[in-house]
Design an enzyme around this catalytic site. Structure first.
Site, PDB file in Angstrom:
ATOM      1  N   GLU A   1      -1.556  -4.621   4.553  1.00  0.00           N
ATOM      2  CA  GLU A   1      -2.853  -4.119   4.100  1.00  0.00           C
ATOM      3  C   GLU A   1      -3.976  -5.129   4.160  1.00  0.00           C
ATOM      4  O   GLU A   1      -4.834  -5.172   3.260  1.00  0.00           O
ATOM      5  CB  GLU A   1      -2.718  -3.603   2.662  1.00  0.00           C
ATOM      6  CG  GLU A   1      -2.430  -4.662   1.604  1.00  0.00           C
ATOM      7  CD  GLU A   1      -0.963  -4.880   1.308  1.00  0.00           C
ATOM      8  OE1 GLU A   1      -0.642  -5.398   0.220  1.00  0.00           O
ATOM      9  OE2 GLU A   1      -0.122  -4.545   2.162  1.00  0.00           O
TER      10      GLU A   1
ATOM     11  N   GLU B   1      -1.144   2.072   3.487  1.00  0.00           N
ATOM     12  CA  GLU B   1      -2.007   0.899   3.670  1.00  0.00           C
ATOM     13  C   GLU B   1      -3.455   1.210   3.290  1.00  0.00           C
ATOM     14  O   GLU B   1      -4.159   0.353   2.744  1.00  0.00           O
ATOM     15  CB  GLU B   1      -1.930   0.410   5.119  1.00  0.00           C
ATOM     16  CG  GLU B   1      -0.529   0.097   5.610  1.00  0.00           C
ATOM     17  CD  GLU B   1       0.261  -0.806   4.675  1.00  0.00           C
ATOM     18  OE1 GLU B   1      -0.328  -1.748   4.106  1.00  0.00           O
ATOM     19  OE2 GLU B   1       1.470  -0.554   4.505  1.00  0.00           O
TER      20      GLU B   1
END
Length: 860
Positions: free
Chosen positions: A268, A300
């Site tokens: 992420e 994410e």
């Protein structure tokens, strides 16, 4: 690794001294394939006169200047940390160094595409690896702004957290000067560079801003990219989260980059998410993989708010970061995309993972004690992700979905760009829900282990329930009994199947098992009476935890168990089927039901299963049961039987269906007889055909792997296949298939290729370990028990964490599942009390062998 560790106490002490303002990082990527130039200028406040250190894993440090004064590099730098003394109220530190590219997927990873010899770079920093690219105070609560200036070949794409600027070109090279980021943690900074191909788009955020979107992949994979679909899922995710969180997307742009040799599903990085290339489909993949890609994209994206905008103070709240993203991505997938059965997938895959992890000797509370970075690394596990996500699902049910989202929104608004602890989120949820969450937190987050729930009931001669109770048990080592909100479903056959005898599959006869009664209750303590079911007909199957509200293993009564074995496929609800599949699997693993019954269950009911992840999970468990759980004197016979049955299932499955595809893939994984060999060879050369099945590149490799497993193909065949697929995917497949060669020499060669040298990249390491453990006859591994234990301490001392974990788990000869392996593992643990993180991995290996031995004894 030990020299690279960081303790929580050290981090707390450093945070008490330092407040970081900004980083200015200059990187030169034009110096060849080994090292790159890294110059870091850090501006930070500090307690005057204090001392601390900054992290920097380097090849060479050329100079260090603190507040205008040159420091003695040899005196303050050890290649991992740089000591800083006599700090001022405001400080400026500049470190000029050469850093090292990696091939392990940690730090700044360098990959050369075998198709065109192009170089691709990407960073992966979670947990502690931004220090491999620049000097940094490597802990999540020391946020700062980051400005990256990157010199690289002019024809490359260069991507970071801030929007990519126009470069300054100087001949064949160029320099990109990125604007400063918002205040973020170092582990979510990013650099991706190389001749990536890109597709661009944009969307409008809820606050009216235009958010640029980009999707990147290697040039040699670009033809397989499906950007329109990925953009569509991304837009749906943005709309869902911005609506539910009531907070606009917090960054300036959103790039998604599919990068080679990636260790995880995705990462992420703020505004620059990296994904494993498995999600670029060059060949047919299962619907399970397609759905998982959607969940990963939304996972994410959820992190942009939960994790990136608001970040944990220390890694003990890693679970909350990952569990929230896991829960949020599942509900978003179910409510905002076409994958409406996402909660069934969650039950089949995530909860199965959680229950398995929660029964290992290394299980821990959801809120784990994280003493140092090594603790963090081993806690990227099923407790952190799957159990945490399951517990959050219960929390949502406890406080109510509207109150939950309102509390999360208030949490983002109050703590944006800062660091928090669990109590900060719970405080907001208590306000929005009006509930005291301290007791809930104590029982669910601060204790370990999974409870087991059993039905206990009596019926009269007409099948009417006269008493019903739910019995709750806790493991001896973790005796906490917890409160559960759960449903109980009663299922009965409709139509002609109501009188179907055992042995006649009701689903194939057109009958269905439908829910006829449901009650929802609170379970607490050892015994909970359920008077609501008294007077109800018991039906054909009674299902605790119907609708999957609770986190607990469940058991079926004997009549329901027999119904499941014969007629599980007749259950109408995909989620109810998944719960029953899971209940039967748990009973098998716990040696409460014979392993051979599980084989019978799967082969008799999987043909009509509609959910791809349920099929994938169940068939994976079938192969483990066949090789490691059935009684030893039945293994060879069962392997042959399962192989025959899987081919029969493939032959009769719907043309071109996901089920057909999966049955062929799993048939190849367990092929053992001359007839299996002939079928695999025929599929590869076209003399055997299944209507609707295309033998594409990746499936050809899997069929070849089946031939190698059965001893009907070898090194020359692998080389020939690789010659026609000289790609990164091909090289990885070849490594896996070569390690599958089922001889003692073949397994020794695979073992030596990983232990004797650290030259192989992470993706080849991973695929080699998969092939190493792929055996029908584990006798080929017997000679490697001693060498495995002899190599452990050196592996731990000399390899990066990710590679060490891959070797310690992947080269363990688990398929032996023998008393000798158990005893050798126990002896090693008794003689090596040091290094808790290493011992944890070995103890988990041992637990798997001990469980297999218990289950084998029960298969009589």
């Amino acid at each position: 690794m030990p020299g690279e560790n960081l303790t929580r106490i050290e981090a707390q002490e450093r945070a008490a001294v330092v407040d970081v303002h900004s980083y200015d990082v200059r990187l030169d990527l034009t110096r060849g394939g080994d090292t790159f130039g890294s110059t870091t200028t850090v501006r930070f406040a500090a307690t005057p006169g204090a001392s601390t250190f900054i992290d920097a894993i380097t090849r060479t440090v050329h100079s260090i200047e603190l507040n205008g004064k040159a420091l003695d590099v040899g005196a303050v730098n050890d290649g991992v940390r740089i000591q800083l003394h006599d700090l001022q109220a405001e400080n400026e530190l500049t470190v000029v160094a050469d850093a090292v590219y990696t091939n392990t997927g940690e730090g700044l990873h360098r990959f050369v595409d075998p198709v065109d010899d192009e170089v691709y770079l990407y960073s992966q920093f979670e947990v502690p690896d931004s220090r491999r690219m620049f000097a940094v105070f490597e802990q999540p609560d020391l946020k700062a702004t980051f400005s990256f200036t990157v010199t690289a070949p002019a024809r490359w794409q260069v991507v970071s957290n801030a929007p990519t600027p126009e470069p300054t070109v100087d001949g064949d090279t160029a320099t990109w000067s990125f604007a400063p980021t918002a205040r973020i943690s170092s582990y979510i900074t990013a650099l991706i560079a190389g001749p990536y191909k890109v597709v661009r788009s944009e969307l409008t955020s809820s606050d009216g801003r235009t958010i640029p979107l980009g999707i990147f992949t290697r040039a040699s994979l670009f033809e397989y990219l499906d950007p329109d679909y990925i953009f569509d899922i991304t837009r749906k995710g943005f709309a869902y989260y911005e609506s539910k969180f009531d907070v606009p997307y917090p960054f300036e742009k959103y790039d998604q980059l599919f990068v080679p040799e990636f260790n995880a599903g995705a990462m992420e990085n703020a505004g620059a998410v990296t994904f494993v290339e498995t999600y670029v489909f060059r060949s047919k993949v299962t619907d399970a993989i397609k759905e998982r890609r959607v969940v990963t994209i939304l996972h994410e994206l959820a992190h942009m708010w939960f994790g990136d905008l608001v970040t944990m103070k220390w890694w003990n709240d890693l679970w909350l970061n990952e569990s929230f993203a896991e829960w949020a991505s599942t509900i978003a997938t179910a409510e905002a995309t076409e994958w409406t059965e996402a909660w069934t997938t969650f039950q089949a895959m995530e909860k199965s993972w959680a229950y398995r992890q929660d029964q290992l000797p290394s299980t821990h509370p959801v809120v784990a004690t994280i003493n140092d970075l090594e603790d963090v690394q081993v806690n990227f596990d099923g407790i952190t992700y799957a159990k945490g996500g399951s517990v959050l699902k219960q929390l949502v049910a406890w406080v109510g979905i509207d109150a939950f989202f309102a509390g999360v929104s208030a949490y983002f608004k109050k703590h944006h760009h800062s660091n928090t602890e669990l109590k900060d989120l719970l405080a907001e949820l208590e306000v929005t829900s009006g509930r005291d969450l301290s007791s809930w937190s104590g029982k669910w987050l601060e204790t370990a282990g999974v409870n087991t729930l059993r039905p206990e009931f009596e019926v009269d001669d007409d099948g009417i329930i006269t008493s019903f109770a739910v019995i709750q048990e806790a493991p001896a080592d973790y005796p906490t009994l917890r409160p559960h909100r759960l449903a109980i479903g009663v299922y009965a056959f409709d139509g002609d199947a109501a009188s179907a005898p055992f042995g006649a599959n009701a689903a194939s006869a057109g009958g269905r098992l439908e829910r006829t009664h449901r009650v929802e209750i609170d379970v607490d303590g050892e015994r909970t009476e359920v008077p609501e079911l008294v007077g109800v007909h018991r039906g054909d199957l009674v299902l605790l935890n119907d609708d999957d509200l609770a986190y607990a293993k469940i058991r079926l009564d004997e009549h329901s168990r027999r119904t499941a074995i014969e007629h599980l496929a007749a259950i109408a609800s995909p989620l109810a089927r998944s719960i029953v599949w899971g209940a039967m699997w748990d009973a098998t693993r716990d040696a409460e039901a014979p392993a051979s019954d599980y084989v019978r269950l799967v082969l008799g009911n999987i043909a009509t299963e509609t959910e791809s992840t349920t099929i994938r999970t169940t068939l994976t468990q079938l192969l483990l049961t066949t090789r490691s759980y059935v009684a030893r004197d039945r293994v060879d016979e069962t392997i042959r039987h399962v192989g025959n049955a899987l081919w029969q299932l493939a032959s009769t499955a719907e043309s071109g269906s996901d089920a057909q595809f999966q049955f062929v893939k799993f048939f190849a994984q367990i092929a053992s007889t001359p007839e299996h060999v002939a079928t695999l060879q025929g599929l590869r050369d076209g003399t055997v055909e299944l209507n609707g099945l295309t033998i594409d590149t990746d499936l050809r490799w899997e069929l070849l792997e089946g031939l190698v497993l059965a001893g009907a193909a070898g090194a020359d065949d692998i080389d020939a296949e690789l010659a026609s697929d000289r790609t990164a995917n091909g090289e990885q497949a070849a490594a896996r298939v070569r390690a599958t060669i089922p001889t003692a020499d073949g397994k020794l060669a695979a073992f030596a290729s990983l232990v004797d040298s650290d030259a192989l990249p992470n993706a080849i390491v991973r695929q080699t370990t998969i092939g190493f453990q792929h055996v029908n006859a584990p006798v080929a591994l017997e000679g490697l028990v001693g060498p495995y234990f002899d190599a452990l301490t050196d592996i731990w001392a000399t390899r990066t964490y990710h590679i060490a974990e891959s070797l310690i788990v992947g080269l363990y000869p688990a398929p032996l599942a023998s008393e000798e392996l158990r005893d050798a593992t126990t002896a090693w643990l008794e003689s090596h009390p040091e290094t808790p993180a290493l011992r944890r991995l070995v103890a988990e290996n041992l637990s798997g062998v001990e469980r297999a031995l218990r289950v084998q004894l029960n298969d009589h």
